[in-house]
Design a protein around this motif. Structure first.
Motif, mmCIF file in Angstrom:
data_model
loop_
_atom_site.group_PDB
_atom_site.id
_atom_site.type_symbol
_atom_site.label_atom_id
_atom_site.label_comp_id
_atom_site.label_asym_id
_atom_site.label_seq_id
_atom_site.Cartn_x
_atom_site.Cartn_y
_atom_site.Cartn_z
ATOM 1 N N GLN A 97 2.477 -15.855 -13.306
ATOM 2 C CA GLN A 97 2.486 -14.670 -14.154
ATOM 3 C C GLN A 97 1.147 -14.578 -14.874
ATOM 4 O O GLN A 97 0.650 -15.589 -15.382
ATOM 5 C CB GLN A 97 3.633 -14.786 -15.156
ATOM 6 N N VAL A 98 0.554 -13.382 -14.900
ATOM 7 C CA VAL A 98 -0.697 -13.135 -15.617
ATOM 8 C C VAL A 98 -0.567 -11.818 -16.367
ATOM 9 O O VAL A 98 0.334 -11.030 -16.102
ATOM 10 C CB VAL A 98 -1.924 -13.082 -14.666
ATOM 11 N N THR A 99 -1.468 -11.594 -17.309
ATOM 12 C CA THR A 99 -1.447 -10.380 -18.119
ATOM 13 C C THR A 99 -2.824 -9.739 -18.107
ATOM 14 O O THR A 99 -3.837 -10.430 -18.087
ATOM 15 C CB THR A 99 -1.044 -10.718 -19.569
ATOM 16 N N PHE A 100 -2.850 -8.403 -18.089
ATOM 17 C CA PHE A 100 -4.099 -7.664 -18.237
ATOM 18 C C PHE A 100 -3.853 -6.443 -19.102
ATOM 19 O O PHE A 100 -2.707 -6.081 -19.377
ATOM 20 C CB PHE A 100 -4.707 -7.287 -16.874
ATOM 21 N N THR A 101 -4.925 -5.813 -19.548
ATOM 22 C CA THR A 101 -4.840 -4.643 -20.420
ATOM 23 C C THR A 101 -4.994 -3.371 -19.594
ATOM 24 O O THR A 101 -5.952 -3.243 -18.826
ATOM 25 C CB THR A 101 -5.927 -4.701 -21.502
ATOM 26 N N ALA A 102 -4.072 -2.438 -19.775
ATOM 27 C CA ALA A 102 -4.145 -1.152 -19.076
ATOM 28 C C ALA A 102 -5.366 -0.373 -19.567
ATOM 29 O O ALA A 102 -5.821 -0.567 -20.699
ATOM 30 C CB ALA A 102 -2.877 -0.342 -19.347
ATOM 31 N N PRO A 103 -5.890 0.521 -18.735
ATOM 32 C CA PRO A 103 -7.006 1.363 -19.171
ATOM 33 C C PRO A 103 -6.639 2.170 -20.416
ATOM 34 O O PRO A 103 -5.461 2.459 -20.656
ATOM 35 C CB PRO A 103 -7.239 2.293 -17.973
ATOM 36 N N THR A 104 -7.636 2.530 -21.192
ATOM 37 C CA THR A 104 -7.394 3.305 -22.413
ATOM 38 C C THR A 104 -7.402 4.810 -22.162
ATOM 39 O O THR A 104 -6.957 5.569 -23.015
ATOM 40 C CB THR A 104 -8.438 2.965 -23.489
ATOM 41 N N GLU A 105 -7.881 5.230 -21.010
ATOM 42 C CA GLU A 105 -7.888 6.651 -20.660
ATOM 43 C C GLU A 105 -6.637 6.996 -19.862
ATOM 44 O O GLU A 105 -6.337 6.332 -18.862
ATOM 45 C CB GLU A 105 -9.122 6.991 -19.823
ATOM 46 N N PRO A 106 -5.894 8.046 -20.270
ATOM 47 C CA PRO A 106 -4.728 8.461 -19.488
ATOM 48 C C PRO A 106 -5.134 8.870 -18.073
ATOM 49 O O PRO A 106 -6.239 9.343 -17.845
ATOM 50 C CB PRO A 106 -4.195 9.670 -20.264
ATOM 51 N N GLY A 107 -4.233 8.649 -17.139
ATOM 52 C CA GLY A 107 -4.472 9.044 -15.756
ATOM 53 C C GLY A 107 -3.698 8.177 -14.794
ATOM 54 O O GLY A 107 -2.994 7.254 -15.185
ATOM 55 N N ALA A 108 -3.832 8.499 -13.524
ATOM 56 C CA ALA A 108 -3.215 7.729 -12.455
ATOM 57 C C ALA A 108 -4.268 6.782 -11.894
ATOM 58 O O ALA A 108 -5.368 7.209 -11.552
ATOM 59 C CB ALA A 108 -2.688 8.657 -11.373
ATOM 60 N N TYR A 109 -3.944 5.509 -11.815
ATOM 61 C CA TYR A 109 -4.863 4.473 -11.358
ATOM 62 C C TYR A 109 -4.305 3.790 -10.114
ATOM 63 O O TYR A 109 -3.534 2.826 -10.227
ATOM 64 C CB TYR A 109 -5.102 3.439 -12.460
ATOM 65 N N PRO A 110 -4.674 4.259 -8.927
ATOM 66 C CA PRO A 110 -4.255 3.564 -7.712
ATOM 67 C C PRO A 110 -4.871 2.165 -7.682
ATOM 68 O O PRO A 110 -5.988 1.965 -8.165
ATOM 69 C CB PRO A 110 -4.825 4.423 -6.581
ATOM 70 N N PHE A 111 -4.132 1.203 -7.111
ATOM 71 C CA PHE A 111 -4.658 -0.151 -6.996
ATOM 72 C C PHE A 111 -4.205 -0.771 -5.687
ATOM 73 O O PHE A 111 -3.381 -0.208 -4.961
ATOM 74 C CB PHE A 111 -4.253 -1.010 -8.205
ATOM 75 N N HIS A 112 -4.766 -1.940 -5.371
ATOM 76 C CA HIS A 112 -4.479 -2.622 -4.117
ATOM 77 C C HIS A 112 -4.602 -4.128 -4.314
ATOM 78 O O HIS A 112 -5.067 -4.588 -5.350
ATOM 79 C CB HIS A 112 -5.460 -2.157 -3.031
ATOM 80 N N CYS A 113 -4.218 -4.856 -3.288
ATOM 81 C CA CYS A 113 -4.402 -6.308 -3.252
ATOM 82 C C CYS A 113 -5.618 -6.579 -2.372
ATOM 83 O O CYS A 113 -5.630 -6.168 -1.205
ATOM 84 C CB CYS A 113 -3.160 -6.998 -2.680
ATOM 85 N N THR A 114 -6.605 -7.266 -2.907
ATOM 86 C CA THR A 114 -7.804 -7.537 -2.117
ATOM 87 C C THR A 114 -7.529 -8.523 -0.991
ATOM 88 O O THR A 114 -8.239 -8.525 0.016
ATOM 89 C CB THR A 114 -8.960 -8.062 -2.991
ATOM 90 N N TYR A 115 -6.507 -9.350 -1.128
ATOM 91 C CA TYR A 115 -6.166 -10.310 -0.085
ATOM 92 C C TYR A 115 -5.337 -9.694 1.044
ATOM 93 O O TYR A 115 -5.355 -10.182 2.165
ATOM 94 C CB TYR A 115 -5.374 -11.494 -0.649
ATOM 95 N N HIS A 116 -4.566 -8.666 0.707
ATOM 96 C CA HIS A 116 -3.641 -8.043 1.660
ATOM 97 C C HIS A 116 -3.850 -6.523 1.607
ATOM 98 O O HIS A 116 -3.195 -5.838 0.818
ATOM 99 C CB HIS A 116 -2.193 -8.421 1.320
ATOM 100 N N PRO A 117 -4.730 -5.982 2.433
ATOM 101 C CA PRO A 117 -5.121 -4.570 2.353
ATOM 102 C C PRO A 117 -3.990 -3.571 2.553
ATOM 103 O O PRO A 117 -4.149 -2.399 2.226
ATOM 104 C CB PRO A 117 -6.173 -4.415 3.457
ATOM 105 N N ASN A 118 -2.856 -4.010 3.066
ATOM 106 C CA ASN A 118 -1.733 -3.088 3.238
ATOM 107 C C ASN A 118 -0.916 -2.903 1.959
ATOM 108 O O ASN A 118 -0.022 -2.072 1.915
ATOM 109 C CB ASN A 118 -0.823 -3.571 4.369
ATOM 110 N N MET A 119 -1.218 -3.651 0.915
ATOM 111 C CA MET A 119 -0.471 -3.548 -0.349
ATOM 112 C C MET A 119 -1.172 -2.561 -1.282
ATOM 113 O O MET A 119 -2.352 -2.728 -1.594
ATOM 114 C CB MET A 119 -0.363 -4.914 -1.032
ATOM 115 N N HIS A 120 -0.428 -1.546 -1.722
ATOM 116 C CA HIS A 120 -0.971 -0.524 -2.621
ATOM 117 C C HIS A 120 0.056 -0.187 -3.695
ATOM 118 O O HIS A 120 1.258 -0.255 -3.460
ATOM 119 C CB HIS A 120 -1.306 0.758 -1.851
ATOM 120 N N GLY A 121 -0.432 0.202 -4.858
ATOM 121 C CA GLY A 121 0.421 0.644 -5.945
ATOM 122 C C GLY A 121 -0.330 1.630 -6.807
ATOM 123 O O GLY A 121 -1.479 1.986 -6.526
#
Length: 139
Positions: free
Chosen positions: A107-131
């Motif tokens: 388990q790890v924690t990070f801070t969400a961006p401060t600007e509202p919006g939609a932020y697509p992301f991926h797994c750099t190890y597994h290119p088929n993973m997106h969120g």
């Protein structure tokens, strides 16, 4: 705020609430499986349409899939729980927005961006993973 704007925001929230749990195979739904742009372009909401502060802000990784909280507030602490036996990342498609690695069964924690919006992301190890992380501002 006019009632019609609140109804639209409530509809957007409901759409996100119903879509988020079904965003499965290889992460969340992507452009190939449905256009979410109309839903995710909303970047503000009333207090009743955002997950309450008492709710944990999480991204669950399990079976090489992301399960993401429907919306988060700007600057919220996001807990990434990786239940897989493989390491994964949560790396924003837009450089510098966020990038965190979660080792296997950790388990790890990070801070969400401060600007509202939609932020697509991926797994750099597994290119088929997106969120997608949706940051909304309460008006």
């Amino acid at each position: 705020m006019p009632n019609s704007s609140r109804r639209v925001q409530a509809c957007i929230y409901l759409a996100l609430s119903f879509l988020a749990p079904s965003m499965g195979a290889c992460g969340q739904k992507d452009a190939d499986s449905g256009d979410l742009s109309a839903v995710t372009t909303a970047t503000s909401a009333t207090a009743s349409t955002v997950i309450g502060e008492a709710q944990p802000k999480t991204i669950l990784i399990e079976d090489f899939n992301y399960v993401v909280a429907p919306t988060v507030l700007p600057g919220a602490q996001i807990t990434v729980t990786n239940k897989d036996a493989s390491a994964h990342t949560v790396t924003a498609d837009s450089i510098g927005a966020f990038d965190t690695a979660a080792q296997a069964n950790s388990q790890v924690t990070f801070t969400a961006p401060t600007e509202p919006g939609a932020y697509p992301f991926h797994c750099t190890y597994h290119p088929n993973m997106h969120g997608q992380l949706v940051v909304v501002q309460i008006e």
